[in-house]
Design an enzyme around this catalytic site. Sequence first.
Site, PDB file in Angstrom:
ATOM      1  N   SER A 134      -3.617  -6.537  -3.281  1.00  0.00           N
ATOM      2  CA  SER A 134      -4.293  -6.513  -4.578  1.00  0.00           C
ATOM      3  C   SER A 134      -4.962  -7.873  -4.837  1.00  0.00           C
ATOM      4  O   SER A 134      -5.800  -8.302  -4.055  1.00  0.00           O
ATOM      5  CB  SER A 134      -3.303  -6.120  -5.672  1.00  0.00           C
ATOM      6  OG  SER A 134      -3.973  -5.681  -6.837  1.00  0.00           O
ATOM      7  N   ASP A 158      -4.343  -2.321  -0.037  1.00  0.00           N
ATOM      8  CA  ASP A 158      -4.705  -1.458  -1.156  1.00  0.00           C
ATOM      9  C   ASP A 158      -5.630  -2.128  -2.166  1.00  0.00           C
ATOM     10  O   ASP A 158      -5.420  -2.031  -3.378  1.00  0.00           O
ATOM     11  CB  ASP A 158      -3.449  -0.932  -1.859  1.00  0.00           C
ATOM     12  CG  ASP A 158      -3.678   0.473  -2.422  1.00  0.00           C
ATOM     13  OD1 ASP A 158      -4.089   1.352  -1.646  1.00  0.00           O
ATOM     14  OD2 ASP A 158      -3.457   0.685  -3.627  1.00  0.00           O
ATOM     15  N   HIS A 287       0.461   1.734  -4.699  1.00  0.00           N
ATOM     16  CA  HIS A 287      -0.344   0.516  -4.640  1.00  0.00           C
ATOM     17  C   HIS A 287       0.415  -0.607  -3.931  1.00  0.00           C
ATOM     18  O   HIS A 287      -0.143  -1.297  -3.078  1.00  0.00           O
ATOM     19  CB  HIS A 287      -0.717   0.120  -6.071  1.00  0.00           C
ATOM     20  CG  HIS A 287      -1.679  -1.018  -6.175  1.00  0.00           C
ATOM     21  ND1 HIS A 287      -2.790  -1.143  -5.363  1.00  0.00           N
ATOM     22  CD2 HIS A 287      -1.689  -2.107  -7.009  1.00  0.00           C
ATOM     23  CE1 HIS A 287      -3.459  -2.239  -5.700  1.00  0.00           C
ATOM     24  NE2 HIS A 287      -2.808  -2.840  -6.672  1.00  0.00           N
TER      25      HIS A 287
END
Length: 307
Positions: A134, A158, A287
């Site tokens: 992220s 992700d 995620h």
Amino acid sequence: MHSDDVPGVSVDDELAALSEFALLRENARSIGLTGDLPPVSRVSVTTADGKVSALRWGAGTPRLVFLHGGGQNAHTWDSAILATGLPAVAVDLPGHGHSSWRADRDYMPWSNARTLTPVLEQLAPDADLVVGMSLGGLTALRLTAVAPHLARRLMMIDVTPSVTRRQSAMSDVNRGTTVLVGGQRVFPDFGSMFEHTVRSAPGRDREHLRRGVLHNARRLPDGSWTWRYDELSGADFEPLWADVDTLSIPTTLVVGGASRFVGDDDIAQFRRRLPAIDIRVVERAGHSVQSDAPEFLAQIILDALTG
């Protein structure tokens, strides 16, 4: 001795005094590891932007660098690092964990990469792979542009530079625990903080979530609890696609199969800009792939080192 046996000692008192390394045995058990744990210690480097704290794993020269997502901290990688069995450095990004908060609250990839350059030059100058999830993934991407000598291989988990646009169209349910960032900051006790987190991730294992919240929480002088990360704001990360265009190192994009933070069009754009990219989808992972499937992620990391 448990707090129930000590008059005047509460569960919150016990939790606040818990060593940050006391839970590593639980991490090891959760992925089926037995035997001695590798050495791990907390280290810090003072930069012009404040202190950057990190966890140093193993006795050898670090081969891996890990950068966590927004609202997380270096302990999010504990299980994955244990599963790789390799020496590593896991960094608390500025404004997170035990690192300093910035007065300007600029925790974007551009500033993060500048801040982390001298840190990694000191702690992991010869690492083989930089892994970022992220916000950490975008920071790792930017690092390849400002400090290419520190990034021989890149793994983004992700996330793509289009994540802000994609996230803006997602429901709170699909965002999972990322809804906590920008939400309630202070809780009367640890129990209410934990249950608040559970409600944002109803399908996640409670013991795993409890470890995560313990690492990401701190107790205030008045007895209430708050997050270890500063207030974060969103930004347009689309300009970072220009850094993808300059990539000349082996790059892997890991996608959570149950996540909606990376779409098919994002993957297609990555392939257009970087045809040699290795795309790995981890089925049933959300995620935070490192939390949902640490053993699978560890194998992908090992594959990247030998591929």
